[in-house]
Design a protein around this motif. Structure first.
Motif, short mmCIF file in Angstrom:
data_model
loop_
_atom_site.label_atom_id
_atom_site.label_comp_id
_atom_site.label_asym_id
_atom_site.label_seq_id
_atom_site.Cartn_x
_atom_site.Cartn_y
_atom_site.Cartn_z
N GLY A 44 0.83 -1.21 0.00
CA GLY A 44 0.00 0.00 0.00
C GLY A 44 0.86 1.25 0.00
N PHE A 45 1.96 1.21 0.74
CA PHE A 45 2.91 2.32 0.75
C PHE A 45 3.52 2.54 -0.63
CE2 PHE A 45 7.59 2.79 0.91
CZ PHE A 45 7.65 4.17 1.07
N ILE A 46 3.90 1.46 -1.31
CA ILE A 46 4.46 1.57 -2.66
C ILE A 46 3.46 2.23 -3.60
CG2 ILE A 46 5.18 0.21 -4.68
CD1 ILE A 46 7.31 0.43 -2.53
N GLN A 47 2.20 1.85 -3.50
CA GLN A 47 1.16 2.44 -4.33
C GLN A 47 1.06 3.95 -4.10
OE1 GLN A 47 -0.67 1.07 -6.73
NE2 GLN A 47 -2.01 2.82 -7.08
N ARG A 48 1.12 4.36 -2.85
CA ARG A 48 1.04 5.80 -2.54
C ARG A 48 2.30 6.53 -3.01
NH1 ARG A 48 -1.16 3.35 2.01
NH2 ARG A 48 0.75 3.55 3.24
N LEU A 49 3.46 5.90 -2.85
CA LEU A 49 4.71 6.52 -3.29
C LEU A 49 4.69 6.75 -4.80
CD1 LEU A 49 7.63 7.41 -2.64
CD2 LEU A 49 8.35 5.03 -3.03
N ALA A 50 4.19 5.79 -5.55
CA ALA A 50 4.14 5.92 -7.01
C ALA A 50 3.24 7.06 -7.44
CB ALA A 50 3.66 4.61 -7.63
N GLY A 51 2.26 7.39 -6.61
CA GLY A 51 1.32 8.45 -6.97
C GLY A 51 1.84 9.85 -6.73
N LYS A 52 2.98 9.99 -6.09
CA LYS A 52 3.54 11.31 -5.83
C LYS A 52 4.17 11.86 -7.11
CE LYS A 52 4.49 10.27 -0.96
NZ LYS A 52 3.43 11.15 -0.43
N LYS A 53 4.03 13.15 -7.32
CA LYS A 53 4.46 13.75 -8.59
C LYS A 53 5.96 13.67 -8.81
CE LYS A 53 4.78 18.51 -6.80
NZ LYS A 53 4.31 19.90 -7.00
N ASP A 54 6.74 13.59 -7.72
CA ASP A 54 8.19 13.53 -7.86
C ASP A 54 8.73 12.12 -7.71
OD1 ASP A 54 7.48 13.36 -5.23
OD2 ASP A 54 9.09 14.65 -4.47
N SER A 55 7.87 11.13 -7.81
CA SER A 55 8.31 9.75 -7.66
C SER A 55 9.18 9.33 -8.85
CB SER A 55 7.10 8.82 -7.56
OG SER A 55 7.49 7.47 -7.57
N PRO A 56 10.28 8.60 -8.59
CA PRO A 56 11.08 8.08 -9.71
C PRO A 56 10.35 6.93 -10.39
CG PRO A 56 11.91 7.22 -7.64
CD PRO A 56 10.83 8.21 -7.28
N CYS A 57 10.80 6.57 -11.58
CA CYS A 57 10.30 5.36 -12.22
C CYS A 57 10.68 4.17 -11.33
CB CYS A 57 10.93 5.18 -13.60
SG CYS A 57 10.37 6.36 -14.82
N MET A 58 9.75 3.26 -11.13
CA MET A 58 10.01 2.12 -10.27
C MET A 58 10.02 0.83 -11.07
SD MET A 58 8.16 2.83 -6.60
CE MET A 58 6.49 2.91 -7.21
N VAL A 59 10.91 -0.07 -10.67
CA VAL A 59 10.97 -1.42 -11.24
C VAL A 59 10.89 -2.40 -10.09
CG1 VAL A 59 12.37 -3.10 -12.48
CG2 VAL A 59 12.31 -0.72 -13.26
N LEU A 60 9.84 -3.20 -10.06
CA LEU A 60 9.65 -4.22 -9.04
C LEU A 60 10.07 -5.57 -9.61
CD1 LEU A 60 8.43 -5.30 -6.31
CD2 LEU A 60 6.27 -5.54 -7.57
N VAL A 61 10.99 -6.24 -8.93
CA VAL A 61 11.43 -7.57 -9.34
C VAL A 61 10.79 -8.59 -8.40
CG1 VAL A 61 13.41 -9.08 -9.74
CG2 VAL A 61 13.63 -6.60 -10.11
N THR A 62 10.05 -9.53 -8.97
CA THR A 62 9.32 -10.47 -8.13
C THR A 62 8.97 -11.72 -8.92
OG1 THR A 62 7.36 -10.74 -6.70
CG2 THR A 62 7.07 -9.48 -8.73
N HIS A 63 8.49 -12.76 -8.21
CA HIS A 63 7.88 -13.89 -8.88
C HIS A 63 6.49 -14.15 -8.31
CE1 HIS A 63 10.65 -15.50 -5.75
NE2 HIS A 63 9.61 -16.25 -5.42
#
Length: 272
Positions: free
Chosen positions: A189-208
């Motif tokens: 949920g925190f990641i979702q909110r962070l991505a919504g901020k205007k100054d957020s960097p591009c994010m790459v999530l590595v997962t399986h």
């Protein structure tokens, strides 16, 4: 040295091939991350996800192909400096942190790409680190030593540490490993909110785990056997067919309230 070119791309990987001691680790990998995009790299263990990250960070020299970050081609720029534009959150970084270092000190250390910060914290750095603590929703942890942080709290502080260097790309390398289900949901949920901020960097999530794909992630890169299986917008790539190929079983993707769950029937008829 070639002059840096203006580009809308944060990262460009073209026809990347890596071979070591006669073993082909990556082959024909092409991938572009543009500004405003958030990506998921999905693949089973051994699919090449970690090797691709190592190549991007400059730890694996390409056998063939090209990598460019913010218009800077690998081999034609000082990758030690370019690497500072990439924030990385991984278990390897977490394990190196000093147990007595406070959360605020850990965040400040990100400015200098330093583990176990020993310098004097300036007023400006303290002020910026305090703002970042607010951004990662961890102001209450400022004075808490690393050893007393929960796994989820440590992940937030590591993200804050990465943000201290003002990265253009933030790589989250299996950040939910070790989190219990409740802590994982809180962190996502925190990641979702962070991505919504205007100054957020591009994010790459590595997962399986498809369960970790939040609505903010717009694009996906599927990997298998060191190659790209599929790549593109999430709604086009996240399909039963691709998932079945990635995990070698009959996959059924279940969508509920913009979240994903996966059922796989393996060749031995087990359901996972």
């Amino acid at each position: 040295m070639r002059k840096q070119q203006k580009t809308d791309s944060i990262l460009e990987v073209r026809d990347l091939r890596i071979e070591r001691q006669g073993t082909e680790i990556l082959r024909g990998v092409s991938w572009t991350v543009k500004r405003g995009e958030h990506w998921v790299i999905l693949g089973a263990n051994g699919s090449g996800k970690t090797s691709l990250l190592s190549a991007i960070l400059g730890y694996f020299m390409p056998t063939e192909g090209d990598i460019a970050l913010l218009g800077n081609p690998f081999g034609e720029a000082d990758w030690r400096e370019i690497r500072k534009r990439i924030g990385v959150v991984s278990s390897s970084v977490s394990q190196m942190m000093n147990d007595v270092e406070t959360a605020l000190e850990s965040i400040v250390s990100g400015k200098f790409a330093m583990i176990d910060y020993w310098g004097r914290i300036t007023v400006a750095d303290r002020r910026r680190a305090t703002r970042i603590l607010e951004q990662v929703e961890a102001s209450h942890l400022a004075a808490r030593p690393w050893v007393f942080l929960s796994q989820g709290e440590r992940q937030r502080i590591l993200i804050g540490r990465a943000l201290m260097a003002n990265p253009k790309l933030l790589v989250l390398d299996e950040p939910c490993a070790g989190l219990d289900p409740a802590a994982r949901e809180t962190f996502l949920g925190f990641i979702q909110r962070l991505a919504g901020k205007k100054d957020s960097p591009c994010m790459v999530l590595v997962t399986h785990h498809v369960e970790e794909i939040m609505p903010c992630f717009s694009h996906m890169l599927f990997m298998k056997n060191g190659a790209v299986l599929a790549s593109g917008p999430r709604e086009e790539v996240l399909t039963n067919r691709n998932l079945s190929k990635v995990f070698n079983g009959k996959a059924t993707l279940i969508t509920h309230r913009n979240r994903f769950h996966l059922r796989i029937k393996s060749s031995t008829s087990a359901v996972v």
